[in-house]
Design an enzyme around this catalytic site. Sequence first.
Site, PDB file in Angstrom:
ATOM      1  N   HIS A  58       0.869  -1.193   0.000  1.00 30.44           N
ATOM      2  CA  HIS A  58       0.000   0.000   0.000  1.00 30.44           C
ATOM      3  C   HIS A  58       0.901   1.238   0.000  1.00 30.44           C
ATOM      4  CE1 HIS A  58      -3.857   2.057   1.742  1.00 30.44           C
ATOM      5  NE2 HIS A  58      -3.092   2.931   1.111  1.00 30.44           N
TER       6      HIS A  58
ATOM      7  N   ASP B  98       1.699   3.927   2.957  1.00 24.91           N
ATOM      8  CA  ASP B  98       0.704   4.809   2.330  1.00 24.91           C
ATOM      9  C   ASP B  98       1.372   5.954   1.556  1.00 24.91           C
ATOM     10  OD1 ASP B  98      -1.907   5.420   1.649  1.00 24.91           O
ATOM     11  OD2 ASP B  98      -2.501   6.168   3.616  1.00 24.91           O
ATOM     12  N   ASP B  99       1.740   7.016   2.251  1.00 23.48           N
ATOM     13  CA  ASP B  99       2.358   8.196   1.621  1.00 23.48           C
ATOM     14  C   ASP B  99       3.545   8.626   2.491  1.00 23.48           C
ATOM     15  OD1 ASP B  99       0.168   8.878  -0.488  1.00 23.48           O
ATOM     16  OD2 ASP B  99      -0.925   8.575   1.380  1.00 23.48           O
TER      17      ASP B  99
ATOM     18  N   GLU C 245     -11.280   3.357   5.855  1.00 25.96           N
ATOM     19  CA  GLU C 245     -10.221   4.228   6.408  1.00 25.96           C
ATOM     20  C   GLU C 245     -10.954   5.302   7.226  1.00 25.96           C
ATOM     21  OE1 GLU C 245      -8.078   6.538   3.455  1.00 25.96           O
ATOM     22  OE2 GLU C 245      -6.488   7.101   4.859  1.00 25.96           O
TER      23      GLU C 245
ATOM     24  N   HIS D 191       1.335   4.862  -2.360  1.00 24.18           N
ATOM     25  CA  HIS D 191       0.994   5.745  -3.479  1.00 24.18           C
ATOM     26  C   HIS D 191       2.301   6.367  -3.929  1.00 24.18           C
ATOM     27  CE1 HIS D 191      -3.351   5.585  -2.450  1.00 24.18           C
ATOM     28  NE2 HIS D 191      -2.858   5.367  -1.236  1.00 24.18           N
TER      29      HIS D 191
ATOM     30  N   HIS E 294      -9.533   1.133  -1.434  1.00 22.31           N
ATOM     31  CA  HIS E 294      -9.488   1.758  -0.118  1.00 22.31           C
ATOM     32  C   HIS E 294     -10.918   1.695   0.443  1.00 22.31           C
ATOM     33  CE1 HIS E 294      -5.649   3.298  -1.393  1.00 22.31           C
ATOM     34  NE2 HIS E 294      -5.514   4.115  -0.369  1.00 22.31           N
TER      35      HIS E 294
HETATM   36  N1  ADE Z   1      -4.407   8.843  -1.815  1.00 18.66           N
HETATM   37  C1  ADE Z   1      -3.183   8.875  -1.265  1.00 18.66           C
HETATM   38  N2  ADE Z   1      -3.233   8.448   0.002  1.00 18.66           N
HETATM   39  C2  ADE Z   1      -4.513   8.135   0.266  1.00 18.66           C
HETATM   40  C3  ADE Z   1      -5.205   7.638   1.402  1.00 18.66           C
HETATM   41  N3  ADE Z   1      -4.589   7.384   2.549  1.00 18.66           N
HETATM   42  N4  ADE Z   1      -6.541   7.446   1.304  1.00 18.66           N
HETATM   43  C4  ADE Z   1      -7.168   7.712   0.169  1.00 18.66           C
HETATM   44  N5  ADE Z   1      -6.569   8.180  -0.916  1.00 18.66           N
HETATM   45  C5  ADE Z   1      -5.256   8.383  -0.882  1.00 18.66           C
HETATM   46 ZN    ZN Z   2      -3.711   4.793   0.517  1.00 22.21          ZN
END
Ligand code: ADE
Ligand code: ZN
Length: 345
Positions: free
Chosen positions: A20, A281-282, A203, A22, A200
Amino acid sequence: MSLTPTLEALIRQMPKTELHLHIEGSLEPELMFAIAQRNQIKLRFNSVEEVRAAYDFHNLQSFLDIYYEGAQVLIHQQDFYDLTRAYLDKMASENVRHVEIFFDPQTHTERGVAFETVIKGIHQALVDAQSAYGISSRLILCFLRHLSETEAMLTLEQALPFKQWITAVGLDSSEVGHPPEKFKTVFDRARNEGFLTVAHAGEEGPPEYIWQALDLLKVSRIDHGVRCLEDAALMERLKQARMPLTVCPLSNIKLRVFDDMRQHNLKTLLAQGLCVTINSDDPAYFGGYVTENYLAVQNALNLSVEQLIQLAKNSFEASFLSEAEKAPHIRELDHLLQECAISTR
Ligand code: ADE
Ligand code: ZN
């Protein structure tokens, strides 16, 4: 409480995957500035420190606004290559053996960047990292759920000539108000074209969105999914199906899904027999790559050696690798567990 050195060493040493991630969320401010400069784009920030100071989020949307803004520096194939390569260089240093990367083509095509430019840059970096480091990979195309299903369908059509480079489609961006059912038709089409699916769900959105992702989008994994704990029947379904959840602990804290890492439900989900995995994630926005996510969870929730190794094994089990490709990594993790048992006897 701080980590014992042996557990930290184990986390660093374990072979791992990341499922996971991005790729646009791995854009570190230093690279953002370098790319902005060569593309002659003026950022509204004057320094890397100013960018980092702006990373103070109160929910998913407040993050997404700045994440889409940052991605605007990416224009040329080389930009997408450099972004992806920087992430993979980092993964090589963390003993990450396999990655499954999301990319958001609509974030770029909406600005006039060709789909082909985006995917060629990312793909070349994935190929080069396989030769340089032996890191295997899969690519997942995400549809932006705040946009329409018609726009998602157009994106799917743009992807078809590059089908051999894309394993799955996914669903990301603003969750609440954009349920999985909105994308049923495009996901049906994607599956007919041979793509696997993920989404997703759960969340910020309710457990109902997880049900829809399973029943309507026929996903192979749920991305995040942490709100499943609110629904006992859903927990049972996820457990029976051994449906993987790609949990992102540092993301969940930064976006205030949980107040504090000690309140995170990851250990409970694992104890209830769910196939939980740890991911970043990011990472450029949330303060840590995959190893830092393991360390933060261990620090707050005090997992056992068995649980840490189970999480790493889950990451291979949940991946889109073949059983034959998974086997040597899982054997290596079993050996590590035996070695830990011997050394603590
Ligand atoms: N795009 C990038 N990170 C995300 C996240 N945590 N939830 C939804 N979209 C995303
Ligand atoms: Zn994500």
